[in-house]
Scaffold this motif. Structure first.
Motif, mmCIF file in Angstrom:
data_model
loop_
_atom_site.group_PDB
_atom_site.id
_atom_site.type_symbol
_atom_site.label_atom_id
_atom_site.label_comp_id
_atom_site.label_asym_id
_atom_site.label_seq_id
_atom_site.Cartn_x
_atom_site.Cartn_y
_atom_site.Cartn_z
ATOM 1 N N GLY A 1 -31.175 -7.345 -10.768
ATOM 2 C CA GLY A 1 -29.759 -6.203 -11.571
ATOM 3 C C GLY A 1 -30.430 -5.282 -12.599
ATOM 4 O O GLY A 1 -29.002 -4.201 -13.415
ATOM 5 N N VAL B 1 -28.487 0.125 -1.472
ATOM 6 C CA VAL B 1 -28.387 -0.054 -2.905
ATOM 7 C C VAL B 1 -27.163 1.977 -2.973
ATOM 8 O O VAL B 1 -27.066 2.162 -1.878
ATOM 9 C CB VAL B 1 -29.634 0.747 -3.101
ATOM 10 N N ILE C 1 -34.050 -0.676 -9.657
ATOM 11 C CA ILE C 1 -33.206 -1.076 -9.611
ATOM 12 C C ILE C 1 -33.744 -3.307 -9.791
ATOM 13 O O ILE C 1 -34.398 -2.407 -8.040
ATOM 14 C CB ILE C 1 -32.170 -1.076 -9.235
ATOM 15 N N ARG D 1 -34.044 -6.452 -8.144
ATOM 16 C CA ARG D 1 -32.961 -7.664 -7.215
ATOM 17 C C ARG D 1 -32.455 -8.183 -7.751
ATOM 18 O O ARG D 1 -31.548 -8.497 -8.091
ATOM 19 C CB ARG D 1 -33.693 -8.871 -6.354
ATOM 20 N N SER E 1 -26.026 0.329 -8.563
ATOM 21 C CA SER E 1 -26.596 -0.463 -8.183
ATOM 22 C C SER E 1 -26.717 -1.787 -7.286
ATOM 23 O O SER E 1 -26.666 -0.097 -5.836
ATOM 24 C CB SER E 1 -24.500 -1.147 -8.025
ATOM 25 N N ARG E 2 -26.396 -2.086 -6.989
ATOM 26 C CA ARG E 2 -27.366 -2.968 -5.365
ATOM 27 C C ARG E 2 -25.787 -4.092 -4.816
ATOM 28 O O ARG E 2 -26.378 -4.612 -6.112
ATOM 29 C CB ARG E 2 -28.536 -3.611 -5.632
ATOM 30 N N ASP E 3 -25.807 -4.295 -3.730
ATOM 31 C CA ASP E 3 -25.591 -5.309 -2.977
ATOM 32 C C ASP E 3 -27.180 -6.280 -2.381
ATOM 33 O O ASP E 3 -26.834 -5.223 -0.745
ATOM 34 C CB ASP E 3 -24.752 -4.965 -2.470
ATOM 35 N N ASN E 4 -27.223 -7.027 -2.538
ATOM 36 C CA ASN E 4 -28.281 -8.208 -1.793
ATOM 37 C C ASN E 4 -28.050 -8.704 -0.832
ATOM 38 O O ASN E 4 -28.553 -8.699 0.799
ATOM 39 C CB ASN E 4 -29.031 -9.578 -2.918
ATOM 40 N N THR F 1 -31.985 -2.584 -14.307
ATOM 41 C CA THR F 1 -32.043 -1.041 -14.134
ATOM 42 C C THR F 1 -32.636 0.208 -15.129
ATOM 43 O O THR F 1 -33.037 -0.020 -16.005
ATOM 44 C CB THR F 1 -30.413 0.146 -14.075
#
Length: 120
Positions: free
Chosen positions: A55, A78, A51, A53, A70-73, A57
């Motif tokens: 988003g 991740v 993924i 930065r 998914s990720r939370d910057n 994928t």
């Protein structure tokens, strides 16, 4: 130096779900790409899902429609949501992160791995 700590692995039955998490910590300037690899016994490590930065994928054909990355910057974390697990998903799952240093150099880091076992 950046450390990656994974969590969420375990033993589940076929058709069940697991959610893996991987948090980056340390002297972080910016994390660019993140993702997950896996390695089953006797097999080469394979890319499961990356993924960006922003988003974007991608998924290995073997997990499309079942896994979601998914990720939370803000948290440099991740996730990998794994649904409809199959015995062939059994492997050690490794997260990775590309760290962009202040000067622009990119260094890749790996987590220690977390075991996922799918068995009845």
């Amino acid at each position: 130096q950046v450390q990656l700590v994974e969590s969420g692995g375990g033993l589940v039955g076929p058709g069940e779900s697991l959610r893996l998490s991987c948090a980056a910590s340390g002297s972080i300037f910016k994390i660019s790409a993140m993702g997950w690899y896996r390695q089953a016994p006797g097999k080469q490590r394979e890319l499961v899902a990356p993924i960006t930065r922003g988003g974007i994928t991608n998924y290995a054909d073997s997990v499309k429609g079942r896994f979601t990355i998914s990720r939370d910057n803000a948290q440099n974390t991740v996730y990998l949501q794994m649904n409809s697990l199959k015995p062939e998903d059994t492997a050690v799952y490794y997260c990775y992160a590309d760290h962009v240093e202040l000067g622009g150099r990119v260094i890749g880091y790996w987590g220690q791995g977390t075991q996922v076992t799918v068995s009845s």
